[in-house]
Design a protein around this motif. Sequence first.
Motif, PDB file in Angstrom:
ATOM      1  N   MET A 166       5.160   0.385   2.590  1.00  0.00           N
ATOM      2  CA  MET A 166       4.610   0.723   1.276  1.00  0.00           C
ATOM      3  C   MET A 166       5.525   0.236   0.155  1.00  0.00           C
ATOM      4  O   MET A 166       5.052  -0.253  -0.870  1.00  0.00           O
ATOM      5  CB  MET A 166       4.364   2.232   1.186  1.00  0.00           C
ATOM      6  CG  MET A 166       3.211   2.685   2.067  1.00  0.00           C
ATOM      7  SD  MET A 166       3.028   4.470   2.169  1.00  0.00           S
ATOM      8  CE  MET A 166       2.339   4.808   0.558  1.00  0.00           C
ATOM      9  N   GLN A 167       6.834   0.346   0.355  1.00  0.00           N
ATOM     10  CA  GLN A 167       7.776  -0.155  -0.649  1.00  0.00           C
ATOM     11  C   GLN A 167       7.658  -1.671  -0.789  1.00  0.00           C
ATOM     12  O   GLN A 167       7.670  -2.203  -1.903  1.00  0.00           O
ATOM     13  CB  GLN A 167       9.207   0.211  -0.273  1.00  0.00           C
ATOM     14  CG  GLN A 167       9.534   1.659  -0.474  1.00  0.00           C
ATOM     15  CD  GLN A 167      10.942   1.998   0.007  1.00  0.00           C
ATOM     16  OE1 GLN A 167      11.511   1.298   0.826  1.00  0.00           O
ATOM     17  NE2 GLN A 167      11.477   3.108  -0.508  1.00  0.00           N
ATOM     18  N   GLN A 195       5.008  -3.553  -0.058  1.00  0.00           N
ATOM     19  CA  GLN A 195       3.724  -3.894  -0.682  1.00  0.00           C
ATOM     20  C   GLN A 195       3.723  -3.553  -2.168  1.00  0.00           C
ATOM     21  O   GLN A 195       3.076  -4.233  -2.968  1.00  0.00           O
ATOM     22  CB  GLN A 195       2.573  -3.189   0.041  1.00  0.00           C
ATOM     23  CG  GLN A 195       2.367  -3.657   1.466  1.00  0.00           C
ATOM     24  CD  GLN A 195       2.080  -5.141   1.579  1.00  0.00           C
ATOM     25  OE1 GLN A 195       1.568  -5.786   0.659  1.00  0.00           O
ATOM     26  NE2 GLN A 195       2.431  -5.718   2.718  1.00  0.00           N
ATOM     27  N   SER A 196       4.437  -2.497  -2.543  1.00  0.00           N
ATOM     28  CA  SER A 196       4.549  -2.157  -3.959  1.00  0.00           C
ATOM     29  C   SER A 196       5.262  -3.273  -4.727  1.00  0.00           C
ATOM     30  O   SER A 196       4.843  -3.651  -5.831  1.00  0.00           O
ATOM     31  CB  SER A 196       5.308  -0.839  -4.100  1.00  0.00           C
ATOM     32  OG  SER A 196       5.509  -0.536  -5.450  1.00  0.00           O
ATOM     33  N   ASN A 211       3.768  -5.613  -7.755  1.00  0.00           N
ATOM     34  CA  ASN A 211       4.452  -5.834  -9.037  1.00  0.00           C
ATOM     35  C   ASN A 211       4.612  -7.328  -9.324  1.00  0.00           C
ATOM     36  O   ASN A 211       4.472  -7.763 -10.471  1.00  0.00           O
ATOM     37  CB  ASN A 211       5.820  -5.151  -9.038  1.00  0.00           C
ATOM     38  CG  ASN A 211       5.717  -3.660  -9.184  1.00  0.00           C
ATOM     39  OD1 ASN A 211       4.742  -3.139  -9.718  1.00  0.00           O
ATOM     40  ND2 ASN A 211       6.710  -2.952  -8.691  1.00  0.00           N
ATOM     41  N   SER A 225      -2.927  -4.371  -1.812  1.00  0.00           N
ATOM     42  CA  SER A 225      -3.510  -3.056  -2.047  1.00  0.00           C
ATOM     43  C   SER A 225      -4.061  -2.454  -0.749  1.00  0.00           C
ATOM     44  O   SER A 225      -3.839  -1.273  -0.453  1.00  0.00           O
ATOM     45  CB  SER A 225      -4.604  -3.165  -3.095  1.00  0.00           C
ATOM     46  OG  SER A 225      -5.240  -1.945  -3.280  1.00  0.00           O
ATOM     47  N   TYR A 238      -1.155  -1.431   1.486  1.00  0.00           N
ATOM     48  CA  TYR A 238      -0.555  -0.190   0.994  1.00  0.00           C
ATOM     49  C   TYR A 238      -1.417   1.004   1.415  1.00  0.00           C
ATOM     50  O   TYR A 238      -0.913   2.003   1.931  1.00  0.00           O
ATOM     51  CB  TYR A 238      -0.435  -0.258  -0.529  1.00  0.00           C
ATOM     52  CG  TYR A 238       0.352   0.867  -1.137  1.00  0.00           C
ATOM     53  CD1 TYR A 238       1.706   0.723  -1.386  1.00  0.00           C
ATOM     54  CD2 TYR A 238      -0.258   2.066  -1.472  1.00  0.00           C
ATOM     55  CE1 TYR A 238       2.448   1.748  -1.950  1.00  0.00           C
ATOM     56  CE2 TYR A 238       0.464   3.101  -2.021  1.00  0.00           C
ATOM     57  CZ  TYR A 238       1.806   2.940  -2.270  1.00  0.00           C
ATOM     58  OH  TYR A 238       2.526   3.961  -2.817  1.00  0.00           O
TER      59      TYR A 238
END
Length: 135
Positions: A14-15, A17-18, A22, A109, A112
Motif C-alpha cells: 500500500m505504501q 502504491q501510494s 503521487n 488504485s 491499493y
Amino acid sequence: MSLFSTFDISASAMQAQSMRLNTVASNLANAESATSSNGQPYRAKQVVFQATPIGPAGGVGVKVAQVVEDQTPPRLMYDPHNPVADANGYVAMPNVNVVEEMTNMLSASRSYQTNADVMNTAKTLLQRTLQLATA
C-alpha cells in the motif's frame, strides 16, 4: 509465515502504491506545463519497485527502489507566440502521456484497494479464530 506477516506485506504494498499514485498525480499536474522549476520541460517520472524481505518468517514485500525520469524526448508543439518558443516557433512540452498516466493511476488504485481487502480479510480471519477460542 504467520498471518500477522500478511499485514506487513500488504502495508508495504500500500505504501508503494501510494507513492506510485503521487507520482502519477505529479505527472498529470505537469502534463501541460511548458517549463518546470529548472527552466526545462517537465519529464515524466516513473516509480521502480523492488522486492524486500518482511519479518523473520520469510515473507516478501515491496518497496520503492527509486523514482526515475522518463528519457523520452519532449513533445514539440508549434506555438510561435509562446514566449518560450524556439527560433522555429516550437515549444518543448513535457513527455507525459496522459492516457498512459491514467492507466497507471487505475492500476495503482486497484492494487491499493486489493491490498486493503487482503488486510480486511486477514483481520476477519483473526477475529473468527478468536471467537472460536472463546466459544
